[in-house]
Design an enzyme around this catalytic site. Structure first.
Site, PDB file in Angstrom:
ATOM      1  N   TYR A 168       0.868  -1.416  -0.002  1.00  0.00           N
ATOM      2  CA  TYR A 168       0.127   0.110   0.362  1.00  0.00           C
ATOM      3  C   TYR A 168       0.609   1.796  -0.158  1.00  0.00           C
ATOM      4  O   TYR A 168       0.460   1.709  -0.451  1.00  0.00           O
ATOM      5  CB  TYR A 168      -0.756   0.349   1.339  1.00  0.00           C
ATOM      6  CG  TYR A 168      -1.725   1.100   1.359  1.00  0.00           C
ATOM      7  CD1 TYR A 168      -2.530   1.426   0.568  1.00  0.00           C
ATOM      8  CD2 TYR A 168      -1.994   2.279   2.388  1.00  0.00           C
ATOM      9  CE1 TYR A 168      -3.651   2.359   0.335  1.00  0.00           C
ATOM     10  CE2 TYR A 168      -2.617   2.867   2.313  1.00  0.00           C
ATOM     11  CZ  TYR A 168      -4.035   3.318   1.502  1.00  0.00           C
ATOM     12  OH  TYR A 168      -4.801   4.362   1.707  1.00  0.00           O
TER      13      TYR A 168
HETATM   14  N1  LIG Z   1     -10.412   5.922   5.156  1.00  0.00           N
HETATM   15  C1  LIG Z   1      -8.959   5.739   5.526  1.00  0.00           C
HETATM   16  O1  LIG Z   1      -8.564   5.482   6.434  1.00  0.00           O
HETATM   17  C2  LIG Z   1      -7.803   6.445   4.507  1.00  0.00           C
HETATM   18  C3  LIG Z   1      -6.528   6.668   4.921  1.00  0.00           C
HETATM   19  C4  LIG Z   1      -5.930   7.272   3.916  1.00  0.00           C
HETATM   20  C5  LIG Z   1      -5.988   7.237   2.963  1.00  0.00           C
HETATM   21  N2  LIG Z   1      -7.585   6.640   1.591  1.00  0.00           N
HETATM   22  C6  LIG Z   1      -7.254   6.924   1.066  1.00  0.00           C
HETATM   23  O2  LIG Z   1      -8.709   7.023   0.464  1.00  0.00           O
HETATM   24  C7  LIG Z   1      -9.444   6.556  -0.395  1.00  0.00           C
HETATM   25  C8  LIG Z   1     -10.718   6.700  -0.911  1.00  0.00           C
HETATM   26  O3  LIG Z   1     -10.322   5.136   0.426  1.00  0.00           O
HETATM   27  P1  LIG Z   1     -11.410   4.850   1.887  1.00  0.00           P
HETATM   28  O4  LIG Z   1     -11.502   5.215   2.958  1.00  0.00           O
HETATM   29  O5  LIG Z   1     -13.288   5.736   1.805  1.00  0.00           O
HETATM   30  O6  LIG Z   1     -12.201   3.234   1.139  1.00  0.00           O
HETATM   31  P2  LIG Z   1     -13.550   2.909   0.701  1.00  0.00           P
HETATM   32  O7  LIG Z   1     -15.107   3.068   1.272  1.00  0.00           O
HETATM   33  O8  LIG Z   1     -13.200   1.359   0.378  1.00  0.00           O
HETATM   34  O9  LIG Z   1     -13.563   3.756  -0.548  1.00  0.00           O
HETATM   35  C9  LIG Z   1     -12.933   3.309  -2.038  1.00  0.00           C
HETATM   36  C10 LIG Z   1     -13.818   3.625  -3.329  1.00  0.00           C
HETATM   37  O10 LIG Z   1     -12.623   3.109  -4.509  1.00  0.00           O
HETATM   38  C11 LIG Z   1     -13.327   2.419  -5.482  1.00  0.00           C
HETATM   39  N3  LIG Z   1     -12.741   1.856  -6.010  1.00  0.00           N
HETATM   40  C12 LIG Z   1     -11.784   0.180  -5.685  1.00  0.00           C
HETATM   41  N4  LIG Z   1     -11.728   0.101  -6.699  1.00  0.00           N
HETATM   42  C13 LIG Z   1     -11.613   1.031  -7.725  1.00  0.00           C
HETATM   43  C14 LIG Z   1     -11.814   0.262  -9.332  1.00  0.00           C
HETATM   44  N5  LIG Z   1     -11.473   0.037 -10.102  1.00  0.00           N
HETATM   45  N6  LIG Z   1     -12.095   1.341  -9.876  1.00  0.00           N
HETATM   46  C15 LIG Z   1     -13.523   3.134  -9.364  1.00  0.00           C
HETATM   47  N7  LIG Z   1     -12.773   2.663  -7.823  1.00  0.00           N
HETATM   48  C16 LIG Z   1     -13.071   1.472  -7.060  1.00  0.00           C
HETATM   49  C17 LIG Z   1     -14.238   1.960  -4.326  1.00  0.00           C
HETATM   50  O11 LIG Z   1     -15.489   0.757  -4.493  1.00  0.00           O
HETATM   51  P3  LIG Z   1     -16.638  -0.030  -5.208  1.00  0.00           P
HETATM   52  O12 LIG Z   1     -17.790   0.493  -3.712  1.00  0.00           O
HETATM   53  O13 LIG Z   1     -17.045  -0.188  -6.268  1.00  0.00           O
HETATM   54  O14 LIG Z   1     -15.311  -1.198  -4.809  1.00  0.00           O
HETATM   55  C18 LIG Z   1     -14.613   2.990  -3.562  1.00  0.00           C
HETATM   56  O15 LIG Z   1     -15.944   3.819  -3.886  1.00  0.00           O
HETATM   57  C19 LIG Z   1      -8.559   5.589  -1.004  1.00  0.00           C
HETATM   58  O16 LIG Z   1      -7.159   6.217  -2.011  1.00  0.00           O
HETATM   59  C20 LIG Z   1      -7.490   5.559   0.316  1.00  0.00           C
HETATM   60  O17 LIG Z   1      -6.463   5.108   0.008  1.00  0.00           O
HETATM   61  C21 LIG Z   1      -8.596   6.163   2.731  1.00  0.00           C
END
Ligand SMILES: NC(=O)c1ccc[n+]([C@@H]2O[C@H](COP(=O)([O-])OP(=O)(O)OC[C@H]3O[C@@H](n4cnc5c(N)ncnc54)[C@H](OP(=O)(O)O)[C@@H]3O)[C@@H](O)[C@H]2O)c1
Length: 313
Positions: A168
């Site tokens: 990651y």
């Molecule tokens: N939450 C945290 O603590 C955290 C911390 C640092 C960074 N981030 C970053 O924040 C971003 C959002 O993550 P999140 O935490 O909100 O997680 P999440 O709730 O799992 O959301 C991830 C999103 O990305 C989409 N996705 C996954 N694969 C995809 C693809 N091939 N094409 C288009 N969409 C896709 C998912 O869609 P589906 O529903 O269709 O799978 C979902 O809408 C990510 O880049 C993650 O690395 C999160």
């Protein structure tokens, strides 16, 4: 039936005049808006009166996004060239232009680097690294036309790295490099670029990653990393306990609409997460400077820090 309803909604939305849909005046695209951070960003931008194309993959998510005022769900898998081309076509036909892009879609793959499957690493990079690259490239003409903005959701893992987070962190470090180069390249077109580095926030990422970590545990029953991997499965269940990512959405709004956007948005819900991130950046600086013919002394380093502090004011 659902497809017919969605198609009808698309026609109705795209035939509405710009002012009726975007009183905030701007049109943005958010990838990965079905849940978590992306959903919050889409909601926050729409609540400010901007028109949001909200990328999602599943019909139910697209239908749910369509119900939010000022939001139109757009089918967008960031690994699919045909989805991306169709999304560009939809936005072009919408006739509203595009003033902002939020590359948010992301996944996590965790595991020891000497054990992680190459196909898992490829999947991770396909979404987290090639995704922003592909989507930004495809929408670049529209963004250049509007002198718009691009922000990508990286992570504190773009600065930090550590055991089992290697895959990651590799992908999120790539997002940092990508954003730095893109920012300079797009400046000539008046397009401003930034990167958001969230700490731990509530989302579906833990649940979405758990299956991969469980599969790795099952695949490597004799792994020397087994206890840590099992702890990781438990940690993935903790994401529901983290705060809602409203502050991340605020950062995205700032990145896209403030007259003076920052290059980097470190957004964390706890001081400890900021501390380890900043300390890591400083440690890396010190390691880079350690005992070589061109090392700087302490005073010179402090002067460099002072001038960097002045430059970002
Ligand atoms: N939450 C945290 O603590 C955290 C911390 C640092 C960074 N981030 C970053 O924040 C971003 C959002 O993550 P999140 O935490 O909100 O997680 P999440 O709730 O799992 O959301 C991830 C999103 O990305 C989409 N996705 C996954 N694969 C995809 C693809 N091939 N094409 C288009 N969409 C896709 C998912 O869609 P589906 O529903 O269709 O799978 C979902 O809408 C990510 O880049 C993650 O690395 C999160």
């Amino acid at each position: 039936m659902r497809r017919t309803a969605l198609a009808l909604a698309a026609v109705v939305f795209s035939s509405l005049p710009l002012t009726a849909q975007s009183p905030g005046g701007s049109v943005v695209l958010v990838t990965g808006a079905s849940s978590g951070i992306g959903r919050k960003i889409a909601e926050a931008m729409a609540a400010k009166g901007h028109f949001v194309y909200a990328g999602a993959r599943k019909p139910d998510d697209l239908a749910a996004l369509d119900k939010i005022p000022n939001v139109r769900g757009i089918k967008l898998d960031v690994t699919s060239a045909s989805d991306i081309a169709a999304a560009v076509e939809t936005v072009r036909r919408g006739g509203r232009g595009l003033t902002g892009l939020v590359n948010n879609a992301g996944v996590a793959i965790l595991g020891a680097l000497i054990e992680v499957e190459e196909k898992d690493l490829q999947f991770l990079f396909d979404v987290n690294v090639y995704g922003p690259y592909r989507v930004t490239k495809a929408f670049a003409p529209l963004l250049i036309e509007s002198k718009g903005r691009v922000t990508t959701v990286g992570s504190i893992s773009g600065i930090l790295s550590g055991p089992l987070f290697g895959p990651y962190s590799m992908s999120k470090h790539a997002v940092e490099a990508y954003s730095d180069a893109l920012a300079v390249e797009m400046a000539r077109f008046g397009v401003k670029v930034s990167v958001i580095e969230p700490g731990n926030y509530k989302s579906e990422i833990g649940r979405n990653t758990m299956a991969q970590v469980e599969a790795a545990v099952a695949r490597n029953p004799n792994s020397p990393f087994l206890p840590q991997m099992k702890n990781m499965v438990a940690a993935m269940g903790n994401y529901d306990n983290y705060p809602e990512p409203d502050a991340v959405a605020d950062a995205a709004v700032h990145a896209l609409f403030d007259p003076n956007p920052k290059m980097r948005y470190l957004v964390v819900p706890a001081a400890r997460q900021a501390e380890v991130t900043i300390r890591k950046a400083i440690e890396e600086l010190v390691q880079l400077n350690q005992s070589h013919p061109f090392s700087y002394d302490r005073d010179a380093l402090v002067r460099m820090l002072d001038s960097a502090l002045v430059r970002v004011k």
